[in-house]
Motif scaffolding. Sequence first.
Motif, PDB file in Angstrom:
ATOM      1  N   GLN A   1      -7.509  16.486  24.906  1.00  0.00           N
ATOM      2  CA  GLN A   1      -7.930  16.380  23.509  1.00  0.00           C
ATOM      3  C   GLN A   1      -9.285  17.050  23.352  1.00  0.00           C
ATOM      4  OE1 GLN A   1      -7.962  12.225  22.571  1.00  0.00           O
ATOM      5  NE2 GLN A   1      -5.758  11.969  22.830  1.00  0.00           N
ATOM      6  N   GLN A   2      -9.361  17.917  22.350  1.00  0.00           N
ATOM      7  CA  GLN A   2     -10.610  18.600  22.050  1.00  0.00           C
ATOM      8  C   GLN A   2     -11.310  17.840  20.928  1.00  0.00           C
ATOM      9  OE1 GLN A   2     -11.660  21.444  23.639  1.00  0.00           O
ATOM     10  NE2 GLN A   2     -13.627  21.256  22.588  1.00  0.00           N
TER      11      GLN A   2
ATOM     12  N   GLN B   1     -13.527  22.450  28.173  1.00  0.00           N
ATOM     13  CA  GLN B   1     -12.451  21.625  27.634  1.00  0.00           C
ATOM     14  C   GLN B   1     -11.791  20.895  28.815  1.00  0.00           C
ATOM     15  OE1 GLN B   1      -9.277  23.855  25.884  1.00  0.00           O
ATOM     16  NE2 GLN B   1      -9.486  25.584  27.320  1.00  0.00           N
ATOM     17  N   PRO B   2     -11.198  19.734  28.526  1.00  0.00           N
ATOM     18  CA  PRO B   2     -10.561  18.975  29.625  1.00  0.00           C
ATOM     19  C   PRO B   2      -9.224  19.607  30.022  1.00  0.00           C
ATOM     20  CG  PRO B   2     -10.258  17.829  27.552  1.00  0.00           C
ATOM     21  CD  PRO B   2     -11.122  19.009  27.245  1.00  0.00           C
ATOM     22  N   TRP B   3      -9.332  20.776  30.660  1.00  0.00           N
ATOM     23  CA  TRP B   3      -8.119  21.535  30.936  1.00  0.00           C
ATOM     24  C   TRP B   3      -7.342  20.987  32.127  1.00  0.00           C
ATOM     25  CZ3 TRP B   3      -5.015  25.046  28.883  1.00  0.00           C
ATOM     26  CH2 TRP B   3      -4.137  25.725  29.703  1.00  0.00           C
ATOM     27  N   TRP B   4      -8.058  20.721  33.215  1.00  0.00           N
ATOM     28  CA  TRP B   4      -7.360  20.390  34.454  1.00  0.00           C
ATOM     29  C   TRP B   4      -6.985  18.902  34.526  1.00  0.00           C
ATOM     30  CZ3 TRP B   4      -5.689  24.417  36.815  1.00  0.00           C
ATOM     31  CH2 TRP B   4      -6.413  25.605  36.781  1.00  0.00           C
TER      32      TRP B   4
ATOM     33  N   MET C   1      -8.882  11.450  34.546  1.00  0.00           N
ATOM     34  CA  MET C   1      -7.574  12.084  34.640  1.00  0.00           C
ATOM     35  C   MET C   1      -7.591  13.500  34.083  1.00  0.00           C
ATOM     36  SD  MET C   1      -6.063   9.786  36.236  1.00  0.00           S
ATOM     37  CE  MET C   1      -4.493  10.623  36.350  1.00  0.00           C
ATOM     38  N   ARG C   2      -8.567  13.822  33.268  1.00  0.00           N
ATOM     39  CA  ARG C   2      -8.736  15.189  32.755  1.00  0.00           C
ATOM     40  C   ARG C   2     -10.172  15.626  33.006  1.00  0.00           C
ATOM     41  NH1 ARG C   2      -4.368  18.473  31.142  1.00  0.00           N
ATOM     42  NH2 ARG C   2      -2.681  17.058  30.543  1.00  0.00           N
TER      43      ARG C   2
ATOM     44  N   TYR D   1     -10.310  10.219  29.900  1.00  0.00           N
ATOM     45  CA  TYR D   1      -9.392   9.254  30.519  1.00  0.00           C
ATOM     46  C   TYR D   1      -9.913   8.762  31.872  1.00  0.00           C
ATOM     47  CZ  TYR D   1      -6.177  11.349  27.115  1.00  0.00           C
ATOM     48  OH  TYR D   1      -5.602  11.826  25.971  1.00  0.00           O
ATOM     49  N   TYR D   2     -11.018   8.050  31.816  1.00  0.00           N
ATOM     50  CA  TYR D   2     -11.539   7.459  33.064  1.00  0.00           C
ATOM     51  C   TYR D   2     -10.660   6.278  33.447  1.00  0.00           C
ATOM     52  CZ  TYR D   2     -14.623   5.262  36.471  1.00  0.00           C
ATOM     53  OH  TYR D   2     -15.138   4.710  37.615  1.00  0.00           O
TER      54      TYR D   2
END
Length: 865
Positions: free
Chosen positions: A203-204, A178-181, A172-173, A217-218
């Motif tokens: 979350q970083q 970083q999990p920006w998108w 989902m991210r 968030y798989y």
Amino acid sequence: MRETSRRYYIEHLAVLLAVAGLCIVLLHTGAWMSLSRHAYDRMLAFLPPPDVSDITIVAIDEASLRKIGRWPWDRSVHARLVEQLDRYGASAIVLDLIFAEPDRVRPESDAALVDAMAAHGHVFLPVHVSDGGPDGVLLEVMPHASFARAAAGMGHVDVELDNDGVVRGLYMRNGIGQPWWPHLSLTLLEHLAPRGIPRFPAQQTPREPAFGAVRQYYRLVPFTDLAGNLPRLSAVDVLNGEVDEALLRERIVFLGATAQGLGDLLPTPLAGSNGLLPGVEMNATVFGALREDRLLTPMSTGWIWGLTLALALISPTILPFVGPRWSIPVLLGVLLGILLFSYALLYWYQLWFPVGPAMLGAMLAYPLWTWRRLEYSLRYMRAALRRLSAHDDLNRRLLQPAPLKRVIELIEAALPVAAWRLEKRSAGGKALAQRESGGAEISERTWQGNRARYYNILAGNQRYELGLVWEEGGPAPAHEQWVRAMVARCEETLATDEGHYDVVEDHIERVRAQELRQQALTRFFEAILAQLRDGVVIADACGCLLFVNAQASEWLALPSREMDDTSLLQLGRELLVGEDGSGWAAVVREALSTGRSQLECRSRRGQDMYLDMLRIRAGRQPGEVLILMLKDISDVKQAMRARSEMLDFLSHDLRSPMISLLALGERYRQQPGTMSDLLEQMEHYAQRSLGIAEQFLQLARAEATQEADMTPLDMLPVVESAVEQVMLQAQQRRVRLRFEYLPEDDVWVSGNHELLERAVVNLLTNAIKYSHPDSQVDVRLHCEEGSVRCEVVDAGVGIEPEFLEHLFKRFRRAQSSGGARTRGAGLGLRFVKVVAERHNGDILASSRLDHGSRFTLCLPRIEIE
């Protein structure tokens, strides 16, 4: 704890540890995940589909390419599509197309698309984030700045391929550094249905690289078949305004390429016939599941390990407690239970638990435990065979065929056989040269006659024919039966021991052979004990009955099979021991103290019994036992009582006439008188002695009469003859005789004419003897209720009521006035009773003092054709 039990538990624990170890290896290596994926793919078909009633797919398909032109289209075409969807009233538009570069040849086309997107205000664009692939190049492909500023939101559309090349989930991210998108469907949902708390916040973490692909968030996508629920419109039809407005108004439109070789086609568990699902439909499916919060979450590693071990160990835990026939059903039930448990987590909690390691662990438990159980069984059978063979001498003698020489010896010594011969026979029945013979010289013609019998014997894998010539008259049935038993005893009863290819089969055959030996031994002793005329009861040290043979069961009113509710102390209910019948406990006490107790007692049925209770030791189980033996000595006691009565009778009744004769002779010598008076008195005493002796002879003959002496006869001439015999006696005592019968009555019986006539004479004689002068004796012969009845009724002195039950016993006479003035031995009515019993009949008596008596002889009536 016994050694066998300890070993059993150790092996059970070893199986549990082996199953747990296998599960740990599978979980650590990820092996056999294909089984989990296969189970997951099958479960997806049973999940409820998401609500996609407000979603429409606009596909850039082959028809659109043919009519509009080859790809890529001019961006003015895309602008017109967006404008047309805006006119149709689409609430949101997801352009599953990446416009990464500006159109430098036709910049007005880009401007038209930007204006169309800005005019609608709810157009969303995808971002492609790549981890670099095999070449290691990180990519983050975004729409051109002008398109990005006009879009309502952007999100990544990347998916994850499993090891088998199938798409089952996504992050989902996703981003670089970083999990920006967020995922495009998440961006769309946040725009259409915003809420205070963001879904799947970025979350970083310190572990994330400073510059690299970062994913969070798989989630697994609950793919369902949406072909019938999700409308798909061709882009050219929308562009030309040839679609139903209801399919687009207030709907979320996902626009993307579906033509072969044009768009991204993804392999999914529920793909179409070509095995691929267009990316645009993939995004629509993800959005529908996300909106209903039905994306599936993989279970955490700790929970997976714990549940896998718990579920896998169910099977090896249960298997030791069920029989072999239920092992496979239990295993199948456990496997089905694991699948149902995983499906329930999917259905109600949107959690995915991989079932592969747990199912493989459960399946491994069956061969492991079956192997140990089989080895344990074989080890026990080997030990049991050794124990049984240690005491196999009696079993061997019971089942080992008897030698033929023993047969010949017994035939020559004990059977009425004139000659015998034994010859070998071939398999086809042809006589061989070898022949043995014995006995008298018999011609060949006699060997073919009626006195010859032949018996086939199979002994030692050789066929024999035994020929016997019986003595004159032929063999009795008992002799024939005994010879057949001898022949059966010579034949082989068990197959010879032979090796088997299978070890288990070999052990089973050996156990079966021992079982047959034990059964033969049990039947041998049961048959012997059952045929004993004495009663046998065996009780253990606690007084529980172990065995009761048929005779004891009858005498003591005990069940011969179900004896659990009866104890040794309860046997005294049917045995009268002691004067008050309460000495049974003392008998048991004496047997326990001294080892044996012997006495005479009576049963409640009136039998005289000899009781012998013996205490013996019968090994460790059942330990010491009490053997109770009962012998019916009623006949012996009756014979002793008869002997005593006989002595009393001889000392009184039979001696009395002799003493009177001697006294008469002495008086004549001292006081001589007339010879006629002397002779008259001597004749009286002699007749009396003769009458008593005659009654003894008649009674002895009646008691010795067999059924073979009976013939069909008519009772009418029997009674008429008896009446004629006593007519003179009745006239002398001035007693009238009246005989009544119905001519139509059929009064045939099976009997002895002489005995029945004498019985009726005895009844008539007694009636005349005890009748008053000038009275009448009535004799009536008739049929009643299937019996022939002869009634003798007098009007004499009668019989005391208390004496009626002793009336038909030996040497018993009534003491009424009539009995006081008449003399007799008391054997007449006893004779009548014996005759009635020999004819399967009865004698009935009723009387009143001074009013007379009635005697009725009842005999079974027979039909004469």
